[in-house]
Write a protein that holds these residues in place. Sequence first.
Motif, PDB file in Angstrom:
ATOM      1  N   GLY A   1      26.359 -30.021  35.727  1.00 51.73           N
ATOM      2  CA  GLY A   1      26.558 -29.105  34.608  1.00 51.73           C
ATOM      3  C   GLY A   1      25.277 -28.420  34.167  1.00 51.73           C
ATOM      4  O   GLY A   1      25.256 -27.205  33.904  1.00 51.73           O
ATOM      5  N   LEU A   2      24.171 -29.183  34.095  1.00 47.43           N
ATOM      6  CA  LEU A   2      22.914 -28.596  33.644  1.00 47.43           C
ATOM      7  C   LEU A   2      22.310 -27.643  34.673  1.00 47.43           C
ATOM      8  O   LEU A   2      21.499 -26.782  34.310  1.00 47.43           O
ATOM      9  N   ILE A   3      22.669 -27.785  35.934  1.00 49.07           N
ATOM     10  CA  ILE A   3      22.143 -26.869  36.960  1.00 49.07           C
ATOM     11  C   ILE A   3      23.026 -25.643  37.114  1.00 49.07           C
ATOM     12  O   ILE A   3      22.538 -24.507  37.183  1.00 49.07           O
ATOM     13  N   PHE A   4      24.342 -25.833  37.151  1.00 50.50           N
ATOM     14  CA  PHE A   4      25.252 -24.725  37.435  1.00 50.50           C
ATOM     15  C   PHE A   4      25.360 -23.744  36.273  1.00 50.50           C
ATOM     16  O   PHE A   4      25.497 -22.537  36.502  1.00 50.50           O
ATOM     17  N   ILE A   5      25.344 -24.229  35.057  1.00 47.08           N
ATOM     18  CA  ILE A   5      25.530 -23.318  33.917  1.00 47.08           C
ATOM     19  C   ILE A   5      24.386 -22.308  33.812  1.00 47.08           C
ATOM     20  O   ILE A   5      24.638 -21.093  33.685  1.00 47.08           O
ATOM     21  N   PRO A   6      23.109 -22.699  33.881  1.00 44.69           N
ATOM     22  CA  PRO A   6      22.053 -21.660  33.835  1.00 44.69           C
ATOM     23  C   PRO A   6      22.095 -20.709  35.022  1.00 44.69           C
ATOM     24  O   PRO A   6      21.859 -19.498  34.859  1.00 44.69           O
ATOM     25  N   ILE A   7      22.411 -21.237  36.233  1.00 44.81           N
ATOM     26  CA  ILE A   7      22.499 -20.342  37.385  1.00 44.81           C
ATOM     27  C   ILE A   7      23.628 -19.336  37.195  1.00 44.81           C
ATOM     28  O   ILE A   7      23.485 -18.138  37.485  1.00 44.81           O
ATOM     29  N   GLY A   8      24.776 -19.790  36.705  1.00 39.95           N
ATOM     30  CA  GLY A   8      25.892 -18.869  36.471  1.00 39.95           C
ATOM     31  C   GLY A   8      25.578 -17.819  35.428  1.00 39.95           C
ATOM     32  O   GLY A   8      25.948 -16.648  35.582  1.00 39.95           O
ATOM     33  N   ILE A   9      24.892 -18.219  34.366  1.00 45.23           N
ATOM     34  CA  ILE A   9      24.523 -17.231  33.337  1.00 45.23           C
ATOM     35  C   ILE A   9      23.570 -16.194  33.915  1.00 45.23           C
ATOM     36  O   ILE A   9      23.700 -14.987  33.663  1.00 45.23           O
ATOM     37  N   GLY A  10      22.592 -16.641  34.727  1.00 44.99           N
ATOM     38  CA  GLY A  10      21.660 -15.682  35.326  1.00 44.99           C
ATOM     39  C   GLY A  10      22.350 -14.706  36.271  1.00 44.99           C
ATOM     40  O   GLY A  10      22.071 -13.498  36.247  1.00 44.99           O
ATOM     41  N   ILE A  11      23.251 -15.209  37.104  1.00 44.50           N
ATOM     42  CA  ILE A  11      23.965 -14.324  38.026  1.00 44.50           C
ATOM     43  C   ILE A  11      24.870 -13.360  37.273  1.00 44.50           C
ATOM     44  O   ILE A  11      24.977 -12.170  37.618  1.00 44.50           O
ATOM     45  N   PHE A  12      25.533 -13.846  36.229  1.00 46.58           N
ATOM     46  CA  PHE A  12      26.440 -12.984  35.468  1.00 46.58           C
ATOM     47  C   PHE A  12      25.671 -11.878  34.752  1.00 46.58           C
ATOM     48  O   PHE A  12      26.104 -10.709  34.734  1.00 46.58           O
ATOM     49  N   VAL A  13      24.525 -12.216  34.158  1.00 48.18           N
ATOM     50  CA  VAL A  13      23.721 -11.191  33.471  1.00 48.18           C
ATOM     51  C   VAL A  13      23.173 -10.181  34.475  1.00 48.18           C
ATOM     52  O   VAL A  13      23.160  -8.967  34.229  1.00 48.18           O
ATOM     53  N   THR A  14      22.727 -10.667  35.637  1.00 48.84           N
ATOM     54  CA  THR A  14      22.221  -9.747  36.659  1.00 48.84           C
ATOM     55  C   THR A  14      23.300  -8.805  37.145  1.00 48.84           C
ATOM     56  O   THR A  14      23.057  -7.610  37.368  1.00 48.84           O
ATOM     57  N   SER A  15      24.519  -9.323  37.322  1.00 50.38           N
ATOM     58  CA  SER A  15      25.612  -8.465  37.768  1.00 50.38           C
ATOM     59  C   SER A  15      25.972  -7.411  36.723  1.00 50.38           C
ATOM     60  O   SER A  15      26.282  -6.266  37.066  1.00 50.38           O
ATOM     61  N   ASN A  16      25.917  -7.778  35.455  1.00 49.36           N
ATOM     62  CA  ASN A  16      26.235  -6.798  34.410  1.00 49.36           C
ATOM     63  C   ASN A  16      25.155  -5.731  34.261  1.00 49.36           C
ATOM     64  O   ASN A  16      25.438  -4.635  33.758  1.00 49.36           O
ATOM     65  N   ASN A  17      23.938  -6.023  34.680  1.00 51.22           N
ATOM     66  CA  ASN A  17      22.871  -5.024  34.583  1.00 51.22           C
ATOM     67  C   ASN A  17      22.944  -3.977  35.691  1.00 51.22           C
ATOM     68  O   ASN A  17      22.202  -2.992  35.649  1.00 51.22           O
ATOM     69  N   ILE A  18      23.787  -4.174  36.662  1.00 53.56           N
ATOM     70  CA  ILE A  18      23.936  -3.195  37.747  1.00 53.56           C
ATOM     71  C   ILE A  18      24.735  -1.996  37.239  1.00 53.56           C
ATOM     72  O   ILE A  18      25.817  -2.148  36.660  1.00 53.56           O
ATOM     73  N   ARG A  19      24.203  -0.813  37.463  1.00 52.95           N
ATOM     74  CA  ARG A  19      24.885   0.415  37.044  1.00 52.95           C
ATOM     75  C   ARG A  19      25.938   0.781  38.089  1.00 52.95           C
ATOM     76  O   ARG A  19      25.678   0.729  39.291  1.00 52.95           O
ATOM     77  N   GLU A  20      27.096   1.132  37.602  1.00 48.73           N
ATOM     78  CA  GLU A  20      28.170   1.515  38.527  1.00 48.73           C
ATOM     79  C   GLU A  20      29.098   2.513  37.844  1.00 48.73           C
ATOM     80  O   GLU A  20      29.496   2.320  36.686  1.00 48.73           O
ATOM     81  N   VAL A  21      29.429   3.573  38.579  1.00 42.70           N
ATOM     82  CA  VAL A  21      30.359   4.597  38.105  1.00 42.70           C
ATOM     83  C   VAL A  21      31.428   4.780  39.172  1.00 42.70           C
ATOM     84  O   VAL A  21      31.114   4.909  40.363  1.00 42.70           O
ATOM     85  N   GLU A  22      32.671   4.778  38.759  1.00 41.90           N
ATOM     86  CA  GLU A  22      33.800   4.903  39.689  1.00 41.90           C
ATOM     87  C   GLU A  22      34.676   6.077  39.259  1.00 41.90           C
ATOM     88  O   GLU A  22      35.086   6.152  38.099  1.00 41.90           O
ATOM     89  N   ILE A  23      34.951   6.973  40.192  1.00 48.96           N
ATOM     90  CA  ILE A  23      35.746   8.177  39.912  1.00 48.96           C
ATOM     91  C   ILE A  23      36.927   8.221  40.870  1.00 48.96           C
ATOM     92  O   ILE A  23      36.742   8.220  42.097  1.00 48.96           O
ATOM     93  N   ASP A  24      38.129   8.230  40.307  1.00 46.81           N
ATOM     94  CA  ASP A  24      39.344   8.308  41.117  1.00 46.81           C
ATOM     95  C   ASP A  24      39.704   9.779  41.315  1.00 46.81           C
ATOM     96  O   ASP A  24      39.837  10.539  40.349  1.00 46.81           O
ATOM     97  N   TYR A  25      39.856  10.173  42.569  1.00 46.06           N
ATOM     98  CA  TYR A  25      40.193  11.572  42.857  1.00 46.06           C
ATOM     99  C   TYR A  25      41.437  11.666  43.742  1.00 46.06           C
ATOM    100  O   TYR A  25      41.588  12.602  44.532  1.00 46.06           O
TER     101      TYR A  25
END
Length: 467
Positions: free
Chosen positions: A164-188
């Motif tokens: 628990g003490l190892i996985f929770i910080p790793i998951g928070i770091g990966i989740f924050v890093t993923s949210n910092n990625i810019r992404e725009v999606e346009i349906d045409y």
Amino acid sequence: MIRVRPPFPSPFYPPPLSPPLVPPSSPSSLSPSLWRLQPNYASCPRPLAEECPASSALQRRRPWRWPWWRRRRRRRQRRSSGSCQGQLAGPLGGPPASRGAVLRGSMAMNYNAKDEVDGGPPCAPGGTAKTRRPDNTAFKQQRLPAWQPILTAGTVLPIFFIIGLIFIPIGIGIFVTSNNIREVEIDYTGTEPSSPCNKCLSPDVTPCICTINFTLEKSFEGNVFMYYGLSNFYQNHRRYVKSRDDSQLNGDSSALLNPSKECEPYRRNEDKPIAPCGAIANSMFNDTLELFLIGNDSYPVPIALKKKGIAWWTDKNVKFRNPPGGDNLEERFKGTTKPVNWLKPVYMLDSDPDNNGFINEDFIVWMRTAALPTFRKLYRLIERKSDLHPTLPAGRYSLNITYNYPVHYFDGRKRMILSTISWMGGKNPFLGIAYIAVGSISFLLGVVLLVINHKYRNSSNTADITI
């Protein structure tokens, strides 16, 4: 007169010992008292009951028999060592005794637990013994060294807390890093009436060009990747995946003019072999996407889109090769025709000779099939030119689309994606959520088991003291 009956055998006691067998020629050698104590089956065979010197009451009594599990074991031993039965002779060198007497006597006199496990006693010299005894090896005798952990509260609870003490910080770091990625999606896709690409659904409008305007709220730093995405498109269908000729794609001249039968029905057209053949190549994505930045003035500025470097190196240099020949690529593909749904042949995909024919990177990216019906494939690369300026600054943009790829026939969707990347790749929040969930469950289980162990351990110690 008191008659003694042999005790009933029990698996916890050894079988009764049989008295020495007496030759049938001298029945008078035993006293009447010994005759009464001697079991009936040892003194006279069952078929010759009239010759037995016992009384009629003893003959009428049902003779004692071995338990069923012993009888079945002896039958199995007799079948496994059938050649040894003929070597059993009668007592004192006389004629062979009855089978029941000999077997029971040998069972009582020479009983050995090892013989039961091994399948019976060994045969006499000259016999062909059959045994089920396994080889005396560490593996077959189960003597290999092994380690079996003993699960106690002192060993299990720390493991749960550590996970628990190892996985929770790793998951928070990966989740924050993923949210910092810019992404725009346009349906045409253009199925909505208000969409600028709705006019392109009609087959009469060819070619059809539509423009979609959008705005970037935040700037895109670093390299930006442009993808095209498709939905409800099953590239993982078995016949679709097999519909290709890898030898042809690798530049084999014989496979170029005689494609594999796996490419049917896209193997030949107009009595000419199709290059490249198969359903995968025939359904290649052929929309053209162009990106423009609309500044303060109304004149749009085109964004440079790099078309090379989007395929895997192994695909580009190992799996896909053009046919051997001269410098003219059209001569190498002489005698072949384009796929049915293509607008131009394979040797006209690009003006760059290093990105034309079978080594065209748009074609290579498409030929790597997706595992899920909703997928995205890399279309272009927007490289960062200066560290002082963002790759795509915030502002208004326009996407010009040459609409060639129909998807509304199978209820599919088309979209364009602009995305940055990080050290973990593209935007994917699932990995971070999975780490956080596993760590939280492990920590919660550790707390629950700790409370249970503390409660019942104290109660058990009190009970022991009380007793």
